[in-house]
Design an enzyme around this catalytic site. Structure first.
Site, short mmCIF file in Angstrom:
data_model
loop_
_atom_site.label_atom_id
_atom_site.label_comp_id
_atom_site.label_asym_id
_atom_site.label_seq_id
_atom_site.Cartn_x
_atom_site.Cartn_y
_atom_site.Cartn_z
N SER A 93 2.25 71.43 30.62
CA SER A 93 3.49 72.17 30.51
C SER A 93 3.23 73.69 30.46
CB SER A 93 4.25 71.69 29.27
OG SER A 93 5.58 72.14 29.28
N ASP A 194 10.75 63.27 34.01
CA ASP A 194 10.37 64.29 33.04
C ASP A 194 11.65 64.93 32.54
OD1 ASP A 194 9.54 66.67 31.75
OD2 ASP A 194 7.75 66.82 33.00
N HIS A 224 7.30 63.55 30.01
CA HIS A 224 6.70 64.89 30.05
C HIS A 224 5.31 64.95 29.41
CE1 HIS A 224 6.43 69.18 30.34
NE2 HIS A 224 6.29 69.32 29.04
#
Length: 259
Positions: A93, A194, A224
């Site tokens: 991320s 996600d 995610h």
């Protein structure tokens, strides 16, 4: 404030190939700890730092910004480079975004990148309100623990500090302009579902970097935080194989003490 149990940084002294792992926004090293331990078990030198303002309470993050988070991973990269002949950078991320900036700025010092659901933009109409809203409202709901696997959980904040979110938005906009400077081999693993970072972010990264050695892998069963999810083992093995292809000495050296 004391660090939350499980959120501690992780370091392992192994062979001449090093890996720097970067965790995500409002998360902690806990989300990448199994990945770090997997690579350490295969003889790599591993660094998994705790980003400033993370791993304690959200109030501590409210007074930090992207410059603080980037400075921490930049420092760790320089330390690894002093002791390792090759250094790879991986991230989840926002950690993927930090990894991309390290590659853009450090050039050959970074031998390759592994990105899992990398962030490229703060999405939604609320993002445009952040410059003002952060002075009126301190936090919004958290984004941690987007995981499909039953019983798995991410150690992250249940609130997002808006000052920090505003800083993240500024960082990602700056990074987007630096992506063409990324030339290193790149492995990108993206979850099909996600709820935090849309697929458009990965597509944008791949369209902007100048890397020619690029592999994209879809993760069919994870959300995610895929590094703690159903596809975690695949992430670990694919990234180890990617590193081993570029640094053939991986797996052929003994390990040393864990720190």
């Amino acid at each position: 404030m004391p660090v939350l149990p499980g959120a501690e940084p992780y370091r392992h002294t192994g062979g001449e190939v090093g890996v720097l792992l970067c965790h995500g926004f409002t998360g902690s090293p806990q989300s990448l700890r199994p990945w770090a331990e997997h690579h350490a078990a295969h003889g790599l030198t591993v660094s998994l730092p705790l980003l400033p303002g993370h791993g304690t309470r959200w109030e501590d993050m409210q007074v930090t910004g992207w410059q603080d988070w980037y400075a921490e991973v930049d420092r760790e990269l320089r330390l690894l480079a002093e002791h390792c002949s090759r250094v790879f950078v991986a991230g989840l991320s926002m950690g993927g975004a930090l990894a991309l900036r390290l590659a853009a700025r450090h050039g050959e010092r970074v031998s390759g990148l592994v990105l899992v659901n990398p962030a490229n933009k703060v999405h939604g109409l609320s993002a445009y309100a952040l410059p003002v809203a952060r002075h009126l409202v301190r936090t919004t709901k958290g984004i941690a623990s987007d995981i499909a696997k039953q019983g798995a959980a991410e150690l992250g904040y249940d609130r997002v500090p808006l000052h920090a979110a505003h800083s993240l938005r500024r960082f990602l906009r700056r990074l987007d302009g630096e992506l063409p400077q990324v030339t290193q081999p790149l492995l990108l693993l993206r979850s099909r579902i996600d709820h935090v970072v849309p697929a458009a972010d990965s597509a944008r990264v791949l369209s902007r970097v100048s890397s020619t050695d690029v592999t994209e892998i879809g993760l069919e069963h994870s959300y995610h935080v895929a590094t703690l999810d159903v596809d975690a083992d695949r992430i670990f093995e694919e990234s180890l194989g990617f590193i081993g292809r570029l640094a053939p000495s991986v797996g052929k050296e003994g390990t040393a003490a864990v720190g």
